[in-house]
Design an enzyme around this catalytic site. Structure first.
Site, PDB file in Angstrom:
ATOM      1  CG  LEU A 105      -1.790   1.221   1.480  1.00  0.00           C
ATOM      2  CD1 LEU A 105      -2.718   1.495   0.299  1.00  0.00           C
ATOM      3  CD2 LEU A 105      -2.593   1.046   2.762  1.00  0.00           C
ATOM      4  CG  ASP A 106       3.698   4.274  -2.077  1.00  0.00           C
ATOM      5  OD1 ASP A 106       3.616   5.068  -1.120  1.00  0.00           O
ATOM      6  OD2 ASP A 106       4.481   4.423  -3.034  1.00  0.00           O
ATOM      7  CB  ALA A 107      -2.893   5.111  -1.212  1.00  0.00           C
TER       8      ALA A 107
END
Length: 315
Positions: free
Chosen positions: A169-171
């Site tokens: 997750l790299d939002a």
């Protein structure tokens, strides 16, 4: 006391360098708005190409060295890749989910490491996808596909239908770090449910400058358990990579059968040994307090950045 003073100096120096670099002259190649970002800026400084959201003073969403397109030189991306060492099995022919495309650096690096893995990338903004392909040379192929969708909506659509071996997750939301609907207990439970129960690994990039940082850490802890979380800190103290699994405490640091350290060092030219030294203690060993985020809470977005003293105390 001396250790804390040295840490304060380190943090201040790192932040000053970061601030000065943000004012380095960048040549803007394109500036275009979308439904999700009022401005996506692609700029270039020497051989470095940069993607930013909304204005040049914001942190980079993607960076690329044009002389070494396959080299993920951004430190937090390197730490996310190094976190793969905690996956206990061979990574060939596995299902990998990446939420947040940026310039495509992370999935491209994983693709180079493990060409037989199936990589699904979820990106909410079609303009980000377009610019990643045009300016950062990102390419889809038979084993690596981009789906334009909201990350959480995508997870909900998959419940009971698939398991992923690794979820990354790299939002990012410039007002609060992680988007508000992707930092609650319910979201992390949905995500955990989609992980393969036999060694599935969750890796997330957290931006430490927001007041929500500790709360997000505590929320992840509430879902995965305090003994199943490992963190890596970037040298500028801005990013913290959280690695979680249902039973990470029982996993070896490196699965020797996969030769993953050699793969990362030889294929991506990352100095893995120095990065592994930045593994941090669990959050429950620090005297920190906060709240666990839930879907029914309000005001999860638009949180202010921490004061310098608050920032130093938690890193």
């Amino acid at each position: 006391m001396l250790i804390k003073f040295v840490r304060i100096l380190h943090v201040v120096f790192s932040l000053i360098i970061r601030l000065l670099f943000s004012f380095h002259r960048e040549n803007i190649l394109v500036k275009q708005g979308s439904k999700y970002n009022y401005s996506i800026i692609i700029s270039q400084c020497g051989t470095k190409r940069i993607m930013r959201f909304n204005n040049l003073s914001n942190g980079a969403q993607a960076q690329l060295d044009l002389n070494r397109v396959d080299y993920p030189f951004v430190e937090y991306i390197q730490l996310m890749i190094i976190s793969l060492t905690y996956y206990p099995f061979l990574l060939d022919n596995k299902n990998i989910l990446v939420i947040g495309l940026g310039g495509g650096t992370l999935p491209r690096a994983i693709r180079k490491l493990y060409p037989t893995c199936s990589i699904t990338i979820i990106e909410i903004d079609p303009l980000v996808d377009e610019m990643a392909k045009k300016y950062f040379y990102f390419k889809e192929d038979s084993n690596m596909k981009v789906i334009i969708n909201d990350g959480r909506k995508f997870l909900k659509s998959l419940l009971n239908s698939i398991n992923y071996d690794i979820i990354l997750l790299d939002a990012y939301d410039s007002m609060s770090g992680l988007p508000s609907h992707m930092k609650t207990q319910e979201f992390f439970l949905e995500l955990k449910y989609l992980l393969n129960p036999n060694g599935g690994l969750f890796i997330v990039n957290l931006v430490c400058i927001y007041q929500s940082y500790i709360n997000v850490r505590l929320t992840i802890d509430s879902v995965f358990g305090q003994n199943n979380i490992i963190t890596f800190r970037s040298t500028d103290f801005v990013n913290m990579i959280v690695v979680a699994s249902a039973a990470i405490e029982n996993f070896p640091l490196v699965n020797q059968k996969s030769n993953i350290i050699n793969d990362i060092q030889e294929k991506l030219l990352i100095d893995i040994n120095s990065s592994l030294k930045r593994k941090q203690k669990q959050i429950h060993n620090q005297n920190l307090s906060g709240r666990i985020y839930r879907d029914d809470m309000k005001n999860l977005e638009n949180e202010q950045q921490m004061s310098l003293i608050e920032f130093v105390n938690i890193v």
